[in-house]
Design an enzyme around this catalytic site. Structure first.
Site, PDB file in Angstrom:
ATOM      1  N   SER A 139       0.838  -1.206   0.000  1.00  0.00           N
ATOM      2  CA  SER A 139       0.000   0.000   0.000  1.00  0.00           C
ATOM      3  C   SER A 139       0.871   1.253   0.000  1.00  0.00           C
ATOM      4  O   SER A 139       0.525   2.259  -0.611  1.00  0.00           O
ATOM      5  CB  SER A 139      -0.905   0.003   1.234  1.00  0.00           C
ATOM      6  OG  SER A 139      -1.858  -1.026   1.129  1.00  0.00           O
ATOM      7  N   TRP A 163       3.814  -9.979  -6.569  1.00  0.00           N
ATOM      8  CA  TRP A 163       2.377  -9.937  -6.868  1.00  0.00           C
ATOM      9  C   TRP A 163       2.088  -9.324  -8.238  1.00  0.00           C
ATOM     10  O   TRP A 163       1.203  -8.477  -8.377  1.00  0.00           O
ATOM     11  CB  TRP A 163       1.611  -9.183  -5.752  1.00  0.00           C
ATOM     12  CG  TRP A 163       1.543 -10.001  -4.526  1.00  0.00           C
ATOM     13  CD1 TRP A 163       2.280  -9.833  -3.381  1.00  0.00           C
ATOM     14  CD2 TRP A 163       0.737 -11.161  -4.319  1.00  0.00           C
ATOM     15  NE1 TRP A 163       1.976 -10.821  -2.476  1.00  0.00           N
ATOM     16  CE2 TRP A 163       1.036 -11.645  -3.027  1.00  0.00           C
ATOM     17  CE3 TRP A 163      -0.191 -11.846  -5.105  1.00  0.00           C
ATOM     18  CZ2 TRP A 163       0.432 -12.791  -2.505  1.00  0.00           C
ATOM     19  CZ3 TRP A 163      -0.798 -12.977  -4.573  1.00  0.00           C
ATOM     20  CH2 TRP A 163      -0.486 -13.434  -3.295  1.00  0.00           C
ATOM     21  N   GLN A 347     -24.567 -18.982   1.451  1.00  0.00           N
ATOM     22  CA  GLN A 347     -25.515 -19.262   2.542  1.00  0.00           C
ATOM     23  C   GLN A 347     -26.852 -19.751   1.984  1.00  0.00           C
ATOM     24  O   GLN A 347     -27.437 -20.715   2.479  1.00  0.00           O
ATOM     25  CB  GLN A 347     -25.698 -17.981   3.378  1.00  0.00           C
ATOM     26  CG  GLN A 347     -26.352 -18.214   4.714  1.00  0.00           C
ATOM     27  CD  GLN A 347     -25.498 -19.076   5.646  1.00  0.00           C
ATOM     28  OE1 GLN A 347     -24.286 -19.184   5.463  1.00  0.00           O
ATOM     29  NE2 GLN A 347     -26.129 -19.725   6.604  1.00  0.00           N
ATOM     30  N   GLY A 350     -26.638 -23.253   0.875  1.00  0.00           N
ATOM     31  CA  GLY A 350     -26.373 -24.230   1.947  1.00  0.00           C
ATOM     32  C   GLY A 350     -25.198 -25.120   1.585  1.00  0.00           C
ATOM     33  O   GLY A 350     -24.176 -24.656   1.083  1.00  0.00           O
ATOM     34  N   GLU A 374      -5.004  -3.717  -6.631  1.00  0.00           N
ATOM     35  CA  GLU A 374      -5.136  -2.358  -7.183  1.00  0.00           C
ATOM     36  C   GLU A 374      -5.601  -1.350  -6.124  1.00  0.00           C
ATOM     37  O   GLU A 374      -6.345  -0.415  -6.418  1.00  0.00           O
ATOM     38  CB  GLU A 374      -6.000  -2.364  -8.445  1.00  0.00           C
ATOM     39  CG  GLU A 374      -5.365  -3.261  -9.506  1.00  0.00           C
ATOM     40  CD  GLU A 374      -5.832  -3.027 -10.910  1.00  0.00           C
ATOM     41  OE1 GLU A 374      -6.299  -1.921 -11.218  1.00  0.00           O
ATOM     42  OE2 GLU A 374      -5.703  -3.970 -11.724  1.00  0.00           O
ATOM     43  N   GLY A 375      -5.150  -1.600  -4.886  1.00  0.00           N
ATOM     44  CA  GLY A 375      -5.480  -0.734  -3.763  1.00  0.00           C
ATOM     45  C   GLY A 375      -6.556  -1.362  -2.902  1.00  0.00           C
ATOM     46  O   GLY A 375      -7.676  -1.600  -3.365  1.00  0.00           O
ATOM     47  N   THR A 376      -6.214  -1.653  -1.636  1.00  0.00           N
ATOM     48  CA  THR A 376      -7.163  -2.295  -0.716  1.00  0.00           C
ATOM     49  C   THR A 376      -8.349  -1.363  -0.447  1.00  0.00           C
ATOM     50  O   THR A 376      -8.292  -0.158  -0.737  1.00  0.00           O
ATOM     51  CB  THR A 376      -6.475  -2.577   0.637  1.00  0.00           C
ATOM     52  OG1 THR A 376      -6.024  -1.306   1.156  1.00  0.00           O
ATOM     53  CG2 THR A 376      -5.282  -3.513   0.499  1.00  0.00           C
TER      54      THR A 376
HETATM   55  N1  CAA Z   1      -3.392  10.618 -10.190  1.00  0.00           N
HETATM   56  C1  CAA Z   1      -2.371  11.475 -10.448  1.00  0.00           C
HETATM   57  N2  CAA Z   1      -1.466  11.844  -9.515  1.00  0.00           N
HETATM   58  C2  CAA Z   1      -1.611  11.319  -8.274  1.00  0.00           C
HETATM   59  C3  CAA Z   1      -2.654  10.451  -7.932  1.00  0.00           C
HETATM   60  C4  CAA Z   1      -3.574  10.092  -8.956  1.00  0.00           C
HETATM   61  N3  CAA Z   1      -4.589   9.254  -8.702  1.00  0.00           N
HETATM   62  N4  CAA Z   1      -2.548  10.093  -6.632  1.00  0.00           N
HETATM   63  C5  CAA Z   1      -1.465  10.740  -6.147  1.00  0.00           C
HETATM   64  N5  CAA Z   1      -0.910  11.484  -7.148  1.00  0.00           N
HETATM   65  C6  CAA Z   1       0.270  12.374  -7.052  1.00  0.00           C
HETATM   66  C7  CAA Z   1       0.021  13.433  -5.970  1.00  0.00           C
HETATM   67  O1  CAA Z   1      -0.649  14.564  -6.525  1.00  0.00           O
HETATM   68  C8  CAA Z   1       1.419  13.771  -5.521  1.00  0.00           C
HETATM   69  O2  CAA Z   1       2.024  14.660  -6.432  1.00  0.00           O
HETATM   70  P1  CAA Z   1       2.616  16.104  -5.932  1.00  0.00           P
HETATM   71  O3  CAA Z   1       3.648  15.746  -4.904  1.00  0.00           O
HETATM   72  O4  CAA Z   1       3.186  16.712  -7.174  1.00  0.00           O
HETATM   73  O5  CAA Z   1       1.464  16.830  -5.368  1.00  0.00           O
HETATM   74  C9  CAA Z   1       2.165  12.443  -5.653  1.00  0.00           C
HETATM   75  O6  CAA Z   1       1.385  11.628  -6.571  1.00  0.00           O
HETATM   76  C10 CAA Z   1       2.286  11.699  -4.334  1.00  0.00           C
HETATM   77  O7  CAA Z   1       0.970  11.551  -3.821  1.00  0.00           O
HETATM   78  P2  CAA Z   1       0.674  11.242  -2.285  1.00  0.00           P
HETATM   79  O8  CAA Z   1       1.498  12.165  -1.426  1.00  0.00           O
HETATM   80  O9  CAA Z   1      -0.800  11.240  -2.080  1.00  0.00           O
HETATM   81  O10 CAA Z   1       1.287   9.783  -2.139  1.00  0.00           O
HETATM   82  P3  CAA Z   1       1.284   8.774  -0.923  1.00  0.00           P
HETATM   83  O11 CAA Z   1       2.650   8.237  -0.775  1.00  0.00           O
HETATM   84  O12 CAA Z   1       0.603   9.369   0.282  1.00  0.00           O
HETATM   85  O13 CAA Z   1       0.381   7.558  -1.503  1.00  0.00           O
HETATM   86  C11 CAA Z   1      -1.602   6.312  -1.916  1.00  0.00           C
HETATM   87  C12 CAA Z   1      -0.924   7.692  -1.854  1.00  0.00           C
HETATM   88  C13 CAA Z   1      -3.025   6.602  -2.354  1.00  0.00           C
HETATM   89  C14 CAA Z   1      -1.623   5.620  -0.581  1.00  0.00           C
HETATM   90  C15 CAA Z   1      -0.883   5.440  -2.961  1.00  0.00           C
HETATM   91  O14 CAA Z   1       0.403   5.075  -2.516  1.00  0.00           O
HETATM   92  C16 CAA Z   1      -1.654   4.180  -3.316  1.00  0.00           C
HETATM   93  O15 CAA Z   1      -2.598   4.234  -4.105  1.00  0.00           O
HETATM   94  N6  CAA Z   1      -1.275   3.023  -2.720  1.00  0.00           N
HETATM   95  C17 CAA Z   1      -1.841   1.734  -3.113  1.00  0.00           C
HETATM   96  C18 CAA Z   1      -1.004   1.112  -4.195  1.00  0.00           C
HETATM   97  C19 CAA Z   1      -1.747   0.051  -4.955  1.00  0.00           C
HETATM   98  O16 CAA Z   1      -2.897   0.244  -5.349  1.00  0.00           O
HETATM   99  N7  CAA Z   1      -1.073  -1.044  -5.214  1.00  0.00           N
HETATM  100  C20 CAA Z   1      -1.584  -2.094  -6.035  1.00  0.00           C
HETATM  101  C21 CAA Z   1      -0.623  -2.352  -7.156  1.00  0.00           C
HETATM  102  S1  CAA Z   1      -1.157  -3.170  -8.599  1.00  0.00           S
HETATM  103  C22 CAA Z   1      -1.644  -4.712  -8.158  1.00  0.00           C
HETATM  104  O17 CAA Z   1      -2.473  -4.823  -7.337  1.00  0.00           O
HETATM  105  C23 CAA Z   1      -1.060  -5.913  -8.792  1.00  0.00           C
HETATM  106  C24 CAA Z   1      -1.519  -6.244 -10.152  1.00  0.00           C
HETATM  107  O18 CAA Z   1      -0.761  -6.802 -10.930  1.00  0.00           O
HETATM  108  C25 CAA Z   1      -2.909  -5.970 -10.568  1.00  0.00           C
END
Ligand code: CAA
Length: 392
Positions: A139, A163, A347, A350, A374-376
């Site tokens: 995450s 993953w 459920q 059964g 793709e994000g919990t």
């Molecule tokens: N679109 C565009 N830009 C974005 C954005 C978005 N949706 N979300 C964040 N940003 C930008 C922000 O604007 C910021 O830019 P600036 O510094 O210029 O303002 C920069 O990215 C950093 O953003 P945050 O400070 O919000 O970042 P964070 O470290 O706090 O993380 C989070 C935010 C939402 C927690 C993110 O890390 C996240 O989504 N985590 C989950 C990851 C995930 O979904 N992983 C799954 C991977 S894929 C998978 O599952 C496997 C597969 O093969 C399918």
């Protein structure tokens, strides 16, 4: 049996309806009959994946000039929903090819990259993957340890990613790795990786609870040589590219969850109309009827959120506006709806719901991943709350 979908008036064109019908027929005729066998064996369904490519399902939003179907996001979610109603594992491969791979290249790629990768992946001839997660970074995606270090005109990539959906069979991977560790999220860059080149190996394959026919593994980079032309976007733009692509991906996972929920619901309606207990149809018991009512209501609410997010993404092509909020709400609600509906379906059935003789237990196992990848659900709630309050 297909229950009636409610849909916001006027949203579906004749072209949308035709695509939905084609996807439904393909899914029920070609995928549904092999789903249980592939779930049991865990064997990747390469033959049907290739056929899905020929049907145009692997690059629905890719313009025809690059070998895609040239349709919009609503068309993508309608087709994905139908595929996932038959088998969510096929849907996983389809969603990664469409949203996590092709969309990133369409939005951020050079003309040369579009020509090289889109035609192959949109036609289903090649399989694409997306690699952000690492063993110690999930995450908190910006804390990655893998590195691309400058070497002459290009880069040398080292590290382990985990993953990665479709990695065991992928031809190309959209990789996110650190080029400047001192800059945190702003030090991440994106690369297009050719899995046939030296320095790339596939690691441990994950034995999964659900979507078992989709293949997932670690990937390992050991002095993999990438050129400047292999980089997607500018150096340091990787995190924003990863997040932008995930916004699109999350609409796809929401559609996958909707398809699973609908499959569980349709099986349940049929069962409660047929099965008798205590001298009456079990659907005549109010407790069962209430379950059916709650399933249907949540499914239609999820559909509304998904179609809304799909239209926001289509509009963003003109306006450039982000649709992060709509995508996260759709994924959060639809994935929890899939869990709710598949739990209720087991459920209602059964003992038969617990048996591998029916697909209901597979729907239950498959639904869980939609709350994780793709994000919990916790990450979706965090994204929604941050966007609404402006606080962090
Ligand atoms: N679109 C565009 N830009 C974005 C954005 C978005 N949706 N979300 C964040 N940003 C930008 C922000 O604007 C910021 O830019 P600036 O510094 O210029 O303002 C920069 O990215 C950093 O953003 P945050 O400070 O919000 O970042 P964070 O470290 O706090 O993380 C989070 C935010 C939402 C927690 C993110 O890390 C996240 O989504 N985590 C989950 C990851 C995930 O979904 N992983 C799954 C991977 S894929 C998978 O599952 C496997 C597969 O093969 C399918």
């Amino acid at each position: 049996m297909v229950t009636k979908e409610l849909q916001p008036a006027g949203t579906l064109s004749e072209e949308h309806e035709m695509l939905r019908q084609a996807a439904r027929e393909f899914a029920q005729n070609e995928i549904a009959p092999i789903a249980a066998e592939h779930d049991e064996s865990g064997e990747f369904p390469l033959e049907t994946v290739r056929k899905m490519g020929k049907m145009g399902f692997m690059g629905i939003e890719v313009p025809e000039d690059y070998g895609g179907a040239g349709m919009d996001t609503l068309a993508y979610v309608l087709a994905l929903e139908e595929i996932c109603k038959a088998d969510a594992a096929h849907g996983t491969v389809m969603s990664v090819n469409n949203s996590l791979f092709c969309y990133g290249i369409l939005k951020f790629g050079t003309e040369e990259q579009k020509q090289k990768y889109l035609r192959a992946v949109a036609s289903g001839e090649a399989i694409g993957a997306y690699s952000l997660t690492e063993p110690m970074s999930g995450s908190d995606a910006a804390t990655m340890r893998s590195r691309a270090t400058r070497e002459g005109d290009g880069y040398s990539i080292n590290g382990r990613k985990s993953w990665v959906t479709s990695a065991p069979v992928a031809d190309y991977v959209l990789l996110f790795t650190m080029t400047d560790p001192d800059k945190g999220a702003k030090g991440i860059s994106a690369f297009l990786i050719d899995t046939n080149k030296s320095g790339f190996t596939r690691g441990k394959k994950e034995p999964k609870l659900g979507i078992r026919a989709s293949a997932t593994s670690e990937i390992v980079f050991d002095n993999y040589k990438a050129s400047e032309a292999d980089r997607l976007g500018a150096e340091g733009d990787g995190f924003k590219i990863a997040m932008t692509v995930l916004d699109a991906g999350r609409i796809g996972i929401a559609a996958q969850a909707l398809g699973i929920a609908e499959a569980a619901y349709e099986a349940s309606v049929k069962y409660v109309q047929e099965r008798e207990a205590f001298g009456q149809k079990i659907g005549e018991f109010q407790g069962t009827g209430f379950k059916i009512a709650d399933m249907k209501t949540r499914i239609e609410a999820a559909r509304g959120l998904i179609y809304n997010a799909a239209q926001a993404k289509t509009r963003s092509k003109e306006t450039g506006e982000r649709y992060t909020l709509q995508a996260s709400m759709a994924k959060l609600f639809a994935s929890e709806t899939a869990m709710f509906c598949t739990h209720a379906a087991v459920q209602i059935h059964g003992g038969m719901g617990y048996s591998k003789e029916l697909p209901v237990e597979r729907y239950f196992r498959d639904a869980k991943i939609t709350e994780i990848y793709e994000g919990t659900s916790e990450i979706q709630r965090m994204v929604i709350a941050r966007m609404e309050t402006g606080l962090r």
